[in-house]
Design an enzyme around this catalytic site. Structure first.
Site, PDB file in Angstrom:
ATOM      1  N   LYS A  43      11.079   0.673   5.305  1.00 26.49           N
ATOM      2  CA  LYS A  43      10.662  -0.567   5.973  1.00 26.49           C
ATOM      3  C   LYS A  43       9.760  -1.390   5.052  1.00 26.49           C
ATOM      4  O   LYS A  43       8.628  -1.009   4.779  1.00 26.49           O
ATOM      5  CB  LYS A  43       9.904  -0.265   7.277  1.00 26.49           C
ATOM      6  CG  LYS A  43       9.764  -1.544   8.113  1.00 26.49           C
ATOM      7  CD  LYS A  43       8.613  -1.546   9.059  1.00 26.49           C
ATOM      8  CE  LYS A  43       7.311  -1.968   8.458  1.00 26.49           C
ATOM      9  NZ  LYS A  43       7.244  -3.352   7.965  1.00 26.49           N
ATOM     10  N   THR A  58      -6.006   1.359   4.578  1.00 25.50           N
ATOM     11  CA  THR A  58      -6.538   2.618   5.088  1.00 25.50           C
ATOM     12  C   THR A  58      -6.477   2.639   6.619  1.00 25.50           C
ATOM     13  O   THR A  58      -6.173   3.670   7.230  1.00 25.50           O
ATOM     14  CB  THR A  58      -7.987   2.803   4.577  1.00 25.50           C
ATOM     15  OG1 THR A  58      -7.921   2.884   3.149  1.00 25.50           O
ATOM     16  CG2 THR A  58      -8.628   4.066   5.107  1.00 25.50           C
ATOM     17  N   GLU A  90      -0.812   6.199   0.347  1.00 25.03           N
ATOM     18  CA  GLU A  90      -1.480   5.468  -0.749  1.00 25.03           C
ATOM     19  C   GLU A  90      -2.170   4.300  -0.079  1.00 25.03           C
ATOM     20  O   GLU A  90      -1.505   3.401   0.437  1.00 25.03           O
ATOM     21  CB  GLU A  90      -0.453   4.928  -1.748  1.00 25.03           C
ATOM     22  CG  GLU A  90       0.416   5.964  -2.398  1.00 25.03           C
ATOM     23  CD  GLU A  90      -0.271   6.702  -3.526  1.00 25.03           C
ATOM     24  OE1 GLU A  90      -1.468   6.441  -3.796  1.00 25.03           O
ATOM     25  OE2 GLU A  90       0.386   7.565  -4.128  1.00 25.03           O
ATOM     26  N   CYS A 139      -4.147  -2.604  -5.161  1.00 25.45           N
ATOM     27  CA  CYS A 139      -4.994  -1.607  -4.493  1.00 25.45           C
ATOM     28  C   CYS A 139      -5.983  -0.984  -5.458  1.00 25.45           C
ATOM     29  O   CYS A 139      -7.068  -0.590  -5.068  1.00 25.45           O
ATOM     30  CB  CYS A 139      -4.111  -0.553  -3.854  1.00 25.45           C
ATOM     31  SG  CYS A 139      -2.938   0.078  -5.022  1.00 25.45           S
ATOM     32  N   GLU A 142     -12.860  -3.530   0.996  1.00 25.22           N
ATOM     33  CA  GLU A 142     -11.793  -4.038   0.148  1.00 25.22           C
ATOM     34  C   GLU A 142     -11.438  -5.454   0.581  1.00 25.22           C
ATOM     35  O   GLU A 142     -11.149  -5.697   1.746  1.00 25.22           O
ATOM     36  CB  GLU A 142     -10.557  -3.141   0.297  1.00 25.22           C
ATOM     37  CG  GLU A 142      -9.441  -3.568  -0.617  1.00 25.22           C
ATOM     38  CD  GLU A 142      -8.222  -2.670  -0.474  1.00 25.22           C
ATOM     39  OE1 GLU A 142      -7.843  -2.372   0.657  1.00 25.22           O
ATOM     40  OE2 GLU A 142      -7.662  -2.287  -1.510  1.00 25.22           O
TER      41      GLU A 142
HETATM   42  P1  NAD Z   1      -0.840  -2.927   6.033  1.00 26.76           P
HETATM   43  O1  NAD Z   1      -1.353  -1.563   6.119  1.00 26.76           O
HETATM   44  O2  NAD Z   1      -1.135  -3.872   7.128  1.00 26.76           O
HETATM   45  O3  NAD Z   1       0.759  -2.959   5.873  1.00 26.76           O
HETATM   46  C1  NAD Z   1       1.449  -2.115   5.004  1.00 26.76           C
HETATM   47  C2  NAD Z   1       2.767  -1.729   5.648  1.00 26.76           C
HETATM   48  O4  NAD Z   1       2.510  -1.005   6.839  1.00 26.76           O
HETATM   49  C3  NAD Z   1       3.645  -2.921   6.062  1.00 26.76           C
HETATM   50  O5  NAD Z   1       5.001  -2.596   5.844  1.00 26.76           O
HETATM   51  C4  NAD Z   1       3.376  -3.034   7.546  1.00 26.76           C
HETATM   52  O6  NAD Z   1       4.429  -3.611   8.268  1.00 26.76           O
HETATM   53  C5  NAD Z   1       3.231  -1.577   7.931  1.00 26.76           C
HETATM   54  N1  NAD Z   1       2.475  -1.368   9.169  1.00 26.76           N
HETATM   55  C6  NAD Z   1       1.478  -2.126   9.674  1.00 26.76           C
HETATM   56  N2  NAD Z   1       1.059  -1.604  10.851  1.00 26.76           N
HETATM   57  C7  NAD Z   1       1.798  -0.495  11.091  1.00 26.76           C
HETATM   58  C8  NAD Z   1       1.833   0.470  12.135  1.00 26.76           C
HETATM   59  N3  NAD Z   1       1.014   0.412  13.180  1.00 26.76           N
HETATM   60  N4  NAD Z   1       2.723   1.482  12.046  1.00 26.76           N
HETATM   61  C9  NAD Z   1       3.539   1.585  10.992  1.00 26.76           C
HETATM   62  N5  NAD Z   1       3.574   0.690   9.982  1.00 26.76           N
HETATM   63  C10 NAD Z   1       2.707  -0.340  10.019  1.00 26.76           C
HETATM   64  O7  NAD Z   1      -1.389  -3.439   4.656  1.00 26.76           O
HETATM   65  P2  NAD Z   1      -1.306  -4.887   4.071  1.00 26.76           P
HETATM   66  O8  NAD Z   1      -2.515  -5.622   4.525  1.00 26.76           O
HETATM   67  O9  NAD Z   1       0.018  -5.484   4.294  1.00 26.76           O
HETATM   68  O10 NAD Z   1      -1.435  -4.522   2.507  1.00 26.76           O
HETATM   69  C11 NAD Z   1      -2.615  -4.537   1.844  1.00 26.76           C
HETATM   70  C12 NAD Z   1      -3.249  -3.163   1.781  1.00 26.76           C
HETATM   71  O11 NAD Z   1      -2.394  -2.218   1.141  1.00 26.76           O
HETATM   72  C13 NAD Z   1      -4.515  -3.147   0.992  1.00 26.76           C
HETATM   73  O12 NAD Z   1      -5.522  -2.511   1.730  1.00 26.76           O
HETATM   74  C14 NAD Z   1      -4.194  -2.343  -0.260  1.00 26.76           C
HETATM   75  O13 NAD Z   1      -5.238  -1.643  -0.828  1.00 26.76           O
HETATM   76  C15 NAD Z   1      -3.135  -1.453   0.203  1.00 26.76           C
HETATM   77  N6  NAD Z   1      -2.266  -1.068  -0.916  1.00 26.76           N
HETATM   78  C16 NAD Z   1      -2.392   0.172  -1.412  1.00 26.76           C
HETATM   79  C17 NAD Z   1      -1.614   0.587  -2.482  1.00 26.76           C
HETATM   80  C18 NAD Z   1      -1.721   1.980  -3.046  1.00 26.76           C
HETATM   81  O14 NAD Z   1      -0.824   2.413  -3.740  1.00 26.76           O
HETATM   82  N7  NAD Z   1      -2.770   2.717  -2.809  1.00 26.76           N
HETATM   83  C19 NAD Z   1      -0.679  -0.293  -3.024  1.00 26.76           C
HETATM   84  C20 NAD Z   1      -0.585  -1.567  -2.488  1.00 26.76           C
HETATM   85  C21 NAD Z   1      -1.378  -1.941  -1.423  1.00 26.76           C
END
Ligand code: NAD
Length: 476
Positions: free
Chosen positions: A193, A248, A268, A302, A376
């Protein structure tokens, strides 16, 4: 290859025309969502609507998981020789190379990152990762353990099964490659997804997966909202593993949902990575890396080194040189313009979230209690503070809930390695920042995640070790 009503002809702002699929991809077929719901994709540079794509519902996830389960058992995949699995991944990487201009165009249009970056960095990462894991496909071995003249045991590495993969918007295709490469090399099947902000490039990539020859159901792609499609995947009883990259807060939700059937998890998540500059560092080098570490990819990384800790002897000089570097290098503009260093943030919502923290994006003389030291921001936003001693630097570096990356700048060899061991993080860069390579394990400690992606370590997340005991004595 998309069927009528599930693809459109588009022309991107750089003049490139291509066929954009808009469907869900389940069991080798393009289909409409059961719920008839769509997701709108927007160009973040202009805020113009690009196209709407199908958005998966819970019942679409059910169908995709069923297809992935069937594919896991089907001879076309289960009985495929491991070297042939590798060959499919190599073919996919070659197809990505052939289509790299179109893929990079879509990535830039949908995400806002500079086209030169999408083309030269992201696409290289996609093909490099796929080829690296293609090579591992026929090298996922077990061991033989001699126990006594009558007994021995051996281990085999089996696929985990049906893997749900949930990825973010900052590196849409790279994140997909990081997850698909090792999962497919190990013989799993996948329901992936993508993030709702960037649904487009992966749909074009799907046609390449089909063309490479992966059997139907091995890879299923469901765009959709996190709260609906993502949650349905994370809580699905017939999914064996969830691999997640994102915030997180969402990772905590996913752990809760995955607990129902005790799923295997790789997470991650976020970071607030420190970059420590000692008095004896090569200052110009530190300034250049510090700039790259927080400003590249619009700060949406990230591992971004978003807290800079500078020893007091060079603090003022560092701050002045860092600001100068930003003025000279961080040219903000049209992401399709070659001179642009920084495109728009991925969405207006993300842009506004960053501005909540305040206007200028370089903060000096920060203290550990401040929100901008702890939270963050995920944008071109950096907190800089001075320190006196090595002990103080390590204490400050470790003073958040996160532990993803960290950087140390010094010309003192022993100090570099001592500090590298003392910081609580999954990765350390000595005299650089944000180096990332598919051959090197990637991941965090503390609340930055669980498990590792990339490198040989990335295979462990996608295979189970089975122990088989053999008794050769016929009498107990
Ligand atoms: P997010 O957690 O909101 O979304 C990430 C993914 O999770 C998306 O596909 C989203 O649709 C899905 N998602 C959201 N809510 C969900 C739920 N309740 N159940 C299942 N899936 C769900 O994050 P974001 O704001 O889109 O992305 C930014 C964040 O991602 C930042 O905090 C960043 O640090 C982190 N990030 C981490 C890494 C890593 O490798 N550690 C890499 C890239 C981004």
């Amino acid at each position: 290859m998309a069927v009528d009503g599930l693809s459109v002809q588009l022309t991107a702002p750089n003049g490139r025309s291509y066929t954009q699929p808009t469907g869900l991809y389940i069991n080798g077929q393009w289909v409409k969502s059961d719920g008839g719901v769509t997701l709108a994709s927007t160009d973040p540079a202009t805020e113009k609507h690009i196209v709407s794509v199908q958005s998966g519902s819970k019942s679409d996830i059910d169908k995709a998981v069923a297809a992935a389960r069937a594919a896991l058992k089907a001879p076309a995949w289960k009985s495929l020789q491991s070297s042939d699995r590798g060959r499919l991944l190599y073919r996919l990487a070659d197809l990505v190379d052939e289509h790299r201009e179109t893929l990079a165009t879509i990535e830039t249009w949908d995400n806002g990152k500079p086209y030169t970056v999408a083309l030269n960095e992201d696409m290289a990462e996609v093909t490099g990762t796929l080829r690296y894991y293609a090579g591992f496909s026929d090298k996922v071995f077990g061991q033989v353990m001699e126990l006594s003249p009558d007994k021995f045991a051996y281990t085999v590495r089996e696929p985990v099964g049906v893997c749900g993969q949930i990825i973010p918007w900052n590196y849409p295709l790279s994140m997909a490659a990081w997850k698909l490469g090792p999962a497919l090399a190990c013989g799993n099947t996948v329901v992936l997804k993508p993030a709702e902000q960037t649904p487009l490039s992966i749909l074009y990539f799907v046609n390449l997966i089909a063309e490479a020859g992966f059997p139907p159901g091995v890879v299923n792609i469901i765009n959709g909202r996190g709260s609906e499609a993502g949650a349905a995947l994370a809580s699905h009883p017939d999914v064996d593993k969830i691999a997640f990259t994102g915030s997180t807060a969402t990772a905590r939700e996913i752990m809760r949902m995955a607990a129902g059937t005790l799923k295997n998890l790789t997470l991650e998540t976020g970071g607030k990575s420190p970059l420590i500059v000692f008095d004896d560092a090569e200052l110009d080098n530190a300034v250049e890396w510090a700039h790259l570490g927080i400003m590249s990819n619009q700060g949406q990384i990230c591992t971004a080194t978003s807290r800079i800790l500078v020893q007091e002897g060079v603090y003022r000089r560092f701050v002045d040189a860092f600001k100068q570097q930003i003025r000279e290098v961080s040219r903000v503009g049209d992401p399709f313009d070659e001179a642009t260093y920084q495109g728009p943030q991925v969405t207006r919502a993300q842009h506004e979230r960053i501005l909540q923290y305040i206007d200028p994006t370089v903060f000096t003389d920060v203290t550990p209690g401040m929100r901008i030291f702890q939270e963050e921001v995920f944008g071109p936003f950096v907190a800089i503070m001075p320190f006196r001693t090595e002990e103080e630097a390590v204490e400050l570096a470790n003073g958040t809930q996160y532990g993803l990356g960290s950087a140390v700048f010094t010309t003192n060899l022993t100090r570099a390695h001592r500090v590298a061991r003392a910081v609580e993080s999954g990765m350390v860069w000595i005299n650089s920042s944000n180096d990332c390579d598919w051959r090197i394990p990637f991941g965090g400690v503390k609340q930055s995640g669980i498990g590792r992606e990339l490198g040989e370590a990335g295979l462990e997340a996608y295979s189970n070790v089975k122990a088989i005991h053999v008794n050769m004595k016929s009498k107990l």
